[in-house]
Design an enzyme around this catalytic site. Structure first.
Site, PDB file in Angstrom:
ATOM      1  NE  ARG A 289      -3.433   2.412   2.693  1.00 31.55           N
ATOM      2  CZ  ARG A 289      -3.395   3.263   3.720  1.00 31.55           C
ATOM      3  NH1 ARG A 289      -2.643   3.011   4.778  1.00 31.55           N
ATOM      4  NH2 ARG A 289      -4.112   4.368   3.708  1.00 31.55           N
TER       5      ARG A 289
ATOM      6  CD  GLU B 228      -5.217   7.329   9.906  1.00 30.76           C
ATOM      7  OE1 GLU B 228      -4.774   8.396  10.369  1.00 30.76           O
ATOM      8  OE2 GLU B 228      -4.870   6.221  10.329  1.00 30.76           O
TER       9      GLU B 228
ATOM     10  CD  GLU C 195      -1.866   3.798   8.197  1.00 32.56           C
ATOM     11  OE1 GLU C 195      -1.657   4.192   9.364  1.00 32.56           O
ATOM     12  OE2 GLU C 195      -2.016   4.560   7.238  1.00 32.56           O
TER      13      GLU C 195
ATOM     14  CG  ASN D 243      -5.408   3.013   8.757  1.00 31.34           C
ATOM     15  OD1 ASN D 243      -5.458   2.031   8.018  1.00 31.34           O
ATOM     16  ND2 ASN D 243      -4.971   4.183   8.362  1.00 31.34           N
TER      17      ASN D 243
ATOM     18  CG  HIS E  66      -1.271   8.726   3.565  1.00 27.41           C
ATOM     19  ND1 HIS E  66      -1.403   7.370   3.783  1.00 27.41           N
ATOM     20  CD2 HIS E  66      -0.937   9.242   4.765  1.00 27.41           C
ATOM     21  CE1 HIS E  66      -1.148   7.087   5.060  1.00 27.41           C
ATOM     22  NE2 HIS E  66      -0.857   8.224   5.681  1.00 27.41           N
TER      23      HIS E  66
ATOM     24  CE1 TYR F 181      -0.246   2.243  13.591  1.00 30.88           C
ATOM     25  CE2 TYR F 181      -2.181   3.450  12.860  1.00 30.88           C
ATOM     26  CZ  TYR F 181      -0.940   2.888  12.591  1.00 30.88           C
ATOM     27  OH  TYR F 181      -0.416   2.970  11.331  1.00 30.88           O
TER      28      TYR F 181
END
Ligand code: FCB
Length: 475
Positions: free
Chosen positions: A76, A165, A371, A294, A120, A296
Site C-alpha cells: 500500500r 484517515e 494500517e 487503521n 495521504h 493502533y
C-alpha cells in the site's frame, strides 16, 4: 496456538508518499501543505521535514526488491497529488505519473499487488491557499485529480483507496491544528469533513467509470474505539459523541447516504451544516468494495467533572484547540498499561471489538486492515542488528486479534502492516520509528529488524508464528 489465515488472505505493508519519498522539488512536484507546515518553526519536532525522508523516490526499485524478499503479497502506497498536479488543477505532469507507473510495474514484476491511496494528506499548497478542505472547490479538484491517476494506472492497479484517515485531515488539520495546514477553526473542520466525504464520492465515480467491475473501491478510516469509563449516562453519552464525530461522520455518508442526527444536534452551535448541498449525499453514498481499517490503540472517555482538572490524553498531540468539535464536555482519561513510543496503550482486544462491531453494523462489507503497527525506540545492537521484540509481540497480538474477529464472523481480507520502513512520522518527524526495516537517516541504509524476519515467516506460512520462535530470526 498457530492460526491459519488461508491462502487468499492478503499480507502486506504500507507507506505514504510524504513520509518516505523525499525529492520534494524534483520532477516538477509542487509544494504541499506538509512542505509548508514542516518548514514552519515549531510545527514538527526538531524542524524535521520530508525533503529527503527515506529517499524512496531515488531508491524505489531497490525498495521493491526488498519487499519481494520479505514475501509481501501487497504493498500500500500513496500518490502525492502535487507530483501529478503541482498546483492542484490542470493537466497531469508526465514525470509524476511516470514515477508511479514505474513503481506499479516494479511491483507487478515482483508479484506484489499494488494498493493505491490517492490522498495521504499531501494537499497542493495552492489549493490550501484557495481555502483548503473547508472550501467545496477542493473536493471538485480532487475528483479531477483522481480521474487523471485512474486514466494512467487503471490498466494495472485494481485496488483504489480514495482517502487515508479523513478524520485526521479534517480535525487535526483544521480544528486542533497539530497537522498541516495547522488551522484551528471548528466550523471549518466540519466543512472539511463533509468536503472530504464529497471528494471520496467524486473520486469513487472516477474509479468506477475507469475500471468498472474490475476495480475495488475503498476508503481507509482510523475508526476510534472509544470506551465509556462507566455505565453512568454522562459517560455513555461522552462515548456516543466521540463515536459520532470520529467514526459515524464518515461511515454513514459513504455507506448509508446520511449524516447521523445526533452529530448534527451535537454540533448545531458550531455550524448549520449548510455546506451540505442537495444531492451531495448521493455522491458520497458510493458503497465500498472493501473498507480499510487503521487501528493502533483504544481510548477511554467520560463526562468531564465540573471543577476538576480535565485530562485530554486523546493520543493526537497537545493543542490548546480541541479536535473534538461539538464535544467540549468530554474527557479522555490517561492511558494505562504498557505504552508504545507514541504514548499509545496496547489493546489488541480493541481491534477485535472494532472489526466485530463493523461486521454487525455492515454484515456484507469486506474489511481490510490497512494500517497496524507500533513505534518503539529501536536501537542498533553491537552486532549490527535491531532486536525489536516489543514490535513483534505487538504485531503478533494484533494479528491474533484479527483472527479472533474472523472467527466471530468478520469478513477480513488482509493485513497491511504499518510500516514497511521507518519514516517521517508527521509532527514527530523522524523521532518515531514504525518500520520493520530500519532507516539510518545519515546513510539511508536499510536494515532488516527482527520483526521483518518474523513477518516474513508469518507471510510465507500464512500461520502465526510464536513471537519468540527461535527459528524465525536468523543468527
Ligand atoms: C496513521 C497515519 C500514518 C502513520 C500512522 C502511525 O494515522 O495514517 O501515516 O503516521 O498513523
Amino acid at each position: 496456538m498457530s492460526r491459519d489465515f488461508g491462502s487468499d488472505f492478503l499480507w502486506g505493508a504500507a507507506t505514504a508518499a510524504y513520509q518516505i519519498e523525499g525529492a520534494t522539488t524534483e520532477g516538477g512536484r509542487g509544494a504541499s501543505i506538509w512542505d509548508t507546515f514542516s518548514a514552519t518553526p515549531g510545527k514538527v519536532l526538531d524542524g524535521h521535514t520530508g525533503a529527503v525522508a527515506a529517499d524512496h523516490y531515488h531508491r524505489m526499485p531497490a525498495d521493491v526488491a526488498l519487499m519481494r524478499d520479505l514475501g509481501l503479497a501487497a504493498y500500500r502506497f500513496s500518490v502525492a497529488w502535487p507530483r501529478i498536479q503541482p498546483t492542484g488543477s490542470g493537466p497531469a505532469l508526465a514525470a509524476g505519473l511516470d514515477f508511479y507507473s514505474r513503481l506499479v510495474d516494479e511491483l507487478l514484476g515482483a508479484g506484489i499487488e499494488p494498493v493505491l491511496t490517492l490522498y495521504h494528506w499531501d494537499l497542493p499548497q495552492a489549493l490550501e491557499d484557495a481555502g483548503g478542505w473547508p472550501a467545496r472547490d477542493t473536493a471538485l479538484r480532487f475528483g479531477e485529480y483522481a480521474a487523471l491517476v485512474v486514466d494512467a494506472l487503471g490498466d494495472r492497479v485494481l485496488r483504489w483507496t480514495t482517502l487515508n484517515e479523513p478524520w485526521c485531515s479534517a480535525f487535526l488539520g483544521y480544528a486542533s491544528g497539530v497537522h498541516a495546514p495547522g488551522r484551528t477553526e471548528p466550523a471549518g473542520a466540519l466543512a472539511a469533513a463533509h468536503h472530504l466525504n464529497l471528494a471520496h464520492g467524486l473520486a469513487g465515480r472516477a474509479v468506477r467509470d475507469g475500471l468498472g467491475d474490475r476495480g475495488l473501491l475503498s476508503l481507509t478510516l482510523n475508526l476510534h474505539v472509544v470506551r465509556p469509563a462507566s455505565q453512568a449516562p454522562g459517560d455513555l453519552d461522552a462515548a456516543r459523541r466521540i463515536d459520532a464525530v470520529a467514526n459515524r461522520i464518515f461511515l454513514e455518508p459513504v455507506l448509508d447516504g446520511t449524516y447521523p442526527a445526533d452529530l448534527l444536534a451535537d454540533t448545531a452551535a458550531v455550524t448549520d451544516w449548510s455546506f451540505v448541498h442537495d444531492g451531495d449525499l448521493e455522491v458520497t453514498h458510493t458503497g465500498l468494495d472493501v473498507l480499510g481499517v487503521n487501528y493502533y490503540s483504544s481510548q477511554e472517555v467520560r463526562a468531564a467533572r465540573p471543577g476538576e482538572p480535565r485530562s485530554m490524553d486523546d493520543g493526537h498531540g497537545a493543542s490548546t484547540s480541541s479536535p473534538w468539535v461539538g464535544s467540549p464536555d468530554v474527557e479522555f482519561l490517561p492511558r494505562s498499561g504498557p505504552l508504545t513510543a507514541m504514548g499509545w496503550n496496547i489493546d489488541p482486544s480493541g481491534m477485535t471489538e472494532l472489526l466485530v462491531g463493523l461486521h454487525h453494523r455492515y454484515p456484507e462489507l469486506p474489511l481490510m486492515i490497512t494500517e497496524n503497527g507500533a513505534a518503539f525506540d529501536d536501537e542498533v545492537s553491537p552486532d549490527g542488528r535491531v532486536h525489536d521484540p516489543r514490535r513483534i509481540a505487538y504485531v503478533h497480538d494484533h494479528v491474533a486479534a484479527v483472527g479472533d474477529a474472523m472467527e466471530a464472523g468478520a469478513d477480513v481480507r488482509g493485513y497491511l502492516l504499518w510500516s514497511l520502513m521507518d519514516n517521517f512520522e508527521w509532527a514527530y518527524g523522524y523521532h518515531r520509528r514504525f518500520g520493520i526495516i530500519r532507516i539510518d537517516y545519515d546513510t539511508l541504509e536499510r536494515t532488516w529488524k527482527d520483526s521483518a524476519y518474523w513477518y516474513r515467516a508469518l507471510i510465507s506460512t500464512g500461520r502465526l508464528p510464536s513471537p519468540t520462535d527461535p527459528g524465525v530470526v536468523p543468527d
